[in-house]
Design an enzyme around this catalytic site. Sequence first.
Site, PDB file in Angstrom:
ATOM      1  N   ASP A 255      24.102  23.157  14.152  1.00 13.68           N
ATOM      2  CA  ASP A 255      25.722  23.334  14.358  1.00 13.68           C
ATOM      3  C   ASP A 255      26.113  22.089  13.324  1.00 13.68           C
ATOM      4  O   ASP A 255      26.222  20.959  13.987  1.00 13.68           O
ATOM      5  CB  ASP A 255      26.354  23.192  15.724  1.00 13.68           C
ATOM      6  CG  ASP A 255      27.831  23.458  15.794  1.00 13.68           C
ATOM      7  OD1 ASP A 255      28.116  23.803  14.670  1.00 13.68           O
ATOM      8  OD2 ASP A 255      28.317  23.155  16.712  1.00 13.68           O
ATOM      9  N   LYS A 262      31.381  18.484  11.149  1.00 11.21           N
ATOM     10  CA  LYS A 262      31.450  17.358  12.154  1.00 11.21           C
ATOM     11  C   LYS A 262      31.254  15.969  11.518  1.00 11.21           C
ATOM     12  O   LYS A 262      30.630  15.999  10.511  1.00 11.21           O
ATOM     13  CB  LYS A 262      30.089  17.618  12.992  1.00 11.21           C
ATOM     14  CG  LYS A 262      30.227  18.603  14.277  1.00 11.21           C
ATOM     15  CD  LYS A 262      29.219  18.813  14.932  1.00 11.21           C
ATOM     16  CE  LYS A 262      29.060  19.849  15.823  1.00 11.21           C
ATOM     17  NZ  LYS A 262      30.233  19.558  16.918  1.00 11.21           N
ATOM     18  N   ASP A 273      21.620  22.888  19.628  1.00 12.34           N
ATOM     19  CA  ASP A 273      22.777  23.807  19.767  1.00 12.34           C
ATOM     20  C   ASP A 273      22.191  25.185  20.090  1.00 12.34           C
ATOM     21  O   ASP A 273      22.937  26.261  20.279  1.00 12.34           O
ATOM     22  CB  ASP A 273      23.841  23.779  18.705  1.00 12.34           C
ATOM     23  CG  ASP A 273      25.135  24.147  19.393  1.00 12.34           C
ATOM     24  OD1 ASP A 273      25.139  24.004  20.493  1.00 12.34           O
ATOM     25  OD2 ASP A 273      26.042  24.361  18.635  1.00 12.34           O
ATOM     26  N   ASP A 332      34.099  24.903  13.695  1.00 15.95           N
ATOM     27  CA  ASP A 332      32.937  24.340  14.914  1.00 15.95           C
ATOM     28  C   ASP A 332      33.172  24.829  16.201  1.00 15.95           C
ATOM     29  O   ASP A 332      32.362  24.431  16.905  1.00 15.95           O
ATOM     30  CB  ASP A 332      33.562  22.728  14.783  1.00 15.95           C
ATOM     31  CG  ASP A 332      32.476  21.889  15.539  1.00 15.95           C
ATOM     32  OD1 ASP A 332      31.244  22.449  15.619  1.00 15.95           O
ATOM     33  OD2 ASP A 332      32.579  20.541  15.774  1.00 15.95           O
ATOM     34  N   GLU A 334      32.169  27.839  17.122  1.00 14.27           N
ATOM     35  CA  GLU A 334      31.328  28.863  16.921  1.00 14.27           C
ATOM     36  C   GLU A 334      30.642  29.291  17.978  1.00 14.27           C
ATOM     37  O   GLU A 334      30.518  30.636  18.035  1.00 14.27           O
ATOM     38  CB  GLU A 334      30.515  28.370  15.607  1.00 14.27           C
ATOM     39  CG  GLU A 334      28.996  27.807  16.153  1.00 14.27           C
ATOM     40  CD  GLU A 334      29.279  26.386  16.773  1.00 14.27           C
ATOM     41  OE1 GLU A 334      30.127  25.871  16.683  1.00 14.27           O
ATOM     42  OE2 GLU A 334      28.237  26.168  17.589  1.00 14.27           O
ATOM     43  N   ARG A 336      31.410  30.156  21.110  1.00 11.43           N
ATOM     44  CA  ARG A 336      32.197  31.184  21.515  1.00 11.43           C
ATOM     45  C   ARG A 336      32.370  32.495  20.893  1.00 11.43           C
ATOM     46  O   ARG A 336      32.521  33.452  21.608  1.00 11.43           O
ATOM     47  CB  ARG A 336      33.568  30.625  22.145  1.00 11.43           C
ATOM     48  CG  ARG A 336      34.396  30.186  21.064  1.00 11.43           C
ATOM     49  CD  ARG A 336      35.619  29.199  21.373  1.00 11.43           C
ATOM     50  NE  ARG A 336      35.170  27.895  21.723  1.00 11.43           N
ATOM     51  CZ  ARG A 336      35.933  26.983  22.154  1.00 11.43           C
ATOM     52  NH1 ARG A 336      37.206  27.242  22.226  1.00 11.43           N
ATOM     53  NH2 ARG A 336      35.561  25.618  22.327  1.00 11.43           N
TER      54      ARG A 336
HETATM   55  N1  BES Z   1      27.794  22.638  19.843  1.00  7.32           N
HETATM   56  C1  BES Z   1      29.126  21.974  20.011  1.00  7.32           C
HETATM   57  C2  BES Z   1      29.318  21.309  21.268  1.00  7.32           C
HETATM   58  C3  BES Z   1      28.450  20.381  21.584  1.00  7.32           C
HETATM   59  C4  BES Z   1      28.717  18.926  21.419  1.00  7.32           C
HETATM   60  C5  BES Z   1      27.236  20.400  22.294  1.00  7.32           C
HETATM   61  C6  BES Z   1      28.061  17.855  21.635  1.00  7.32           C
HETATM   62  C7  BES Z   1      26.560  19.387  22.608  1.00  7.32           C
HETATM   63  C8  BES Z   1      26.866  18.245  22.203  1.00  7.32           C
HETATM   64  C9  BES Z   1      30.223  23.348  19.816  1.00  7.32           C
HETATM   65  O1  BES Z   1      30.097  24.102  18.919  1.00  7.32           O
HETATM   66  C10 BES Z   1      31.457  22.385  19.240  1.00  7.32           C
HETATM   67  O2  BES Z   1      31.280  21.973  18.245  1.00  7.32           O
HETATM   68  N2  BES Z   1      32.474  22.478  20.037  1.00  7.32           N
HETATM   69  C11 BES Z   1      33.538  22.068  19.716  1.00  7.32           C
HETATM   70  C12 BES Z   1      34.711  22.831  20.156  1.00  7.32           C
HETATM   71  C13 BES Z   1      36.203  22.256  19.428  1.00  7.32           C
HETATM   72  C14 BES Z   1      36.156  22.312  17.971  1.00  7.32           C
HETATM   73  C15 BES Z   1      37.271  23.363  20.112  1.00  7.32           C
HETATM   74  C16 BES Z   1      33.839  20.652  20.567  1.00  7.32           C
HETATM   75  O3  BES Z   1      33.340  20.541  21.427  1.00  7.32           O
HETATM   76  O4  BES Z   1      34.455  19.507  19.723  1.00  7.32           O
HETATM   77 ZN    ZN Z   2      27.912  24.666  18.752  1.00  8.01          ZN
HETATM   78 MN    MN Z   3      30.298  23.718  16.969  1.00  5.54          MN
END
Ligand code: BES
Ligand code: ZN
Ligand code: MN
Length: 484
Positions: A255, A262, A273, A332, A334, A336
Amino acid sequence: MVICACEKSFSTPLLKELDQKLGGLVRKAQRNGEFSAKVDEQILFQPAGHLPAERVLLVGLGAAKEVTAEKIRCAAGHAIQMIAEKKFGQMAFALPTCSEEMDYAAQIQAVTEGLLLAGYRYDLFLDEKTKTLRKLPKVVTLTIEAKQDKKQIEAIIEKAQKLCRAVTLTRDLVNAPGNIKSPVFLAEHARAAADDSKLECKVLGQKELEKEGFGALLGVAQGSAREPKLIVLKHHGGRKDDAPVALIGKGVTFDSGGISLKPGEKMDEMKMDMGGGAAVIGTMLAASLLELPVNLVGIIPAVENMPSGTAYRPGDILTSLSGRTIEVLNTDAEGRLILADALTYAKRYQPKLVIDLATLTGACIIALGHQATAVLGNDQDLVQSLLNAGEKSGERLWQLPLWEEYDQQIKSSVADVKNTGGRPAGTITAAAFLKKFANDFRWAHLDIAGTAWRDQDQPYIPKGGTGVGVRLLIEFLHDLAAAE
Ligand code: BES
Ligand code: ZN
Ligand code: MN
């Protein structure tokens, strides 16, 4: 020889005999406070010819009444860590009568899990010399109370070994680097797990996903050069006409965030991920090896989230498999999206209940740290059963609310729903999004963002992929089968 002792164990025949053979050293250590069997306390004796053992390690379990399976797992983990450092080829392990409250079988299971899980290392890319710097004992002998049924104990150990084999597979998949880990790689390993067991495996590729209309999943996948896959595993352990439990696992093999890229720091960790997908593959394997008397279907949407000229963009509107439209505000968010299509797909199996596991939100780590997986759902009985399984397995859960009011945050003016709800309650609004695709069945969501990966060693969880979810779900499914 390793002996796990609680504060009461000093009066057992085993410790009394040891004390006598060592000329009173055990009692002395207890008296002067060097070792009183508190949790995390250890003492190493060198019997120098008074005993057949070269070393005797005592590991504390604390007060007899407060001994739990988790404390035993940790103690066994500490012990094997020390034995491995000292490179002993074999060890014996004893668990003197500790807790009247805890069932003996559960104690044996916990010891076996602690030993096997603590010994894990991901060393696929290390040379032989580095690998052998740390040597695990080749033979571990477990001494048991004379009154116990040996055959029964052996059966418990065998079960725990199967379970740990599945946890190991899950950890291996999570630890695999992104260059070798693609959706195809995950599908191959799911297929290999099916070949090693009685699971059935089916994999949908790009063409089939297009034909079916997996618009949300394909939207995420379109920035990557790697083909997406939908992996389906089936376990037939229950009656033929029994509705299955569906397990869904997020399988984002890397991811990057996509166009909503990111930050660079710790981006390497985003190879984890697919921790939810790996947990589902592991759980399915364990269920098959253990012949759990339930029907299961495991669904893993597997994609890579990359930025490129073909990537989906913020502002895009995707039409999901359910027909509902989704406004993408952040590429990001993604996980869901792929889960939405997987949830819709699960409906085909008319499941009696659905559980999804996903490393879904960074907000979950802010809320609960690395100590608990967040659980949310549309059925309190299901959530409660999962909470119970969490306590028993040591893979603890904490429930967050899923009140209707949160739906406000994911309302879109141009589509049926949007994929982010802003910063407040990030874990909850992600679940609120999933809930929209889960209204046809009893459903629970497990956010394992904080628990699927550890960057520091734990007593029986080396840093890296933890394999979280497998022991939890097997515990849950075991209880479910017993209740039916
Ligand atoms: N895979 C990430 C969440 C994550 C972050 C898992 C750190 C493990 C460690 C997920 O896809 C993500 O990027 N979520 C975003 C959502 C936001 C853009 C609404 C997040 O948590 O920042
Ligand atoms: Zn993710
Ligand atoms: Mn993500």
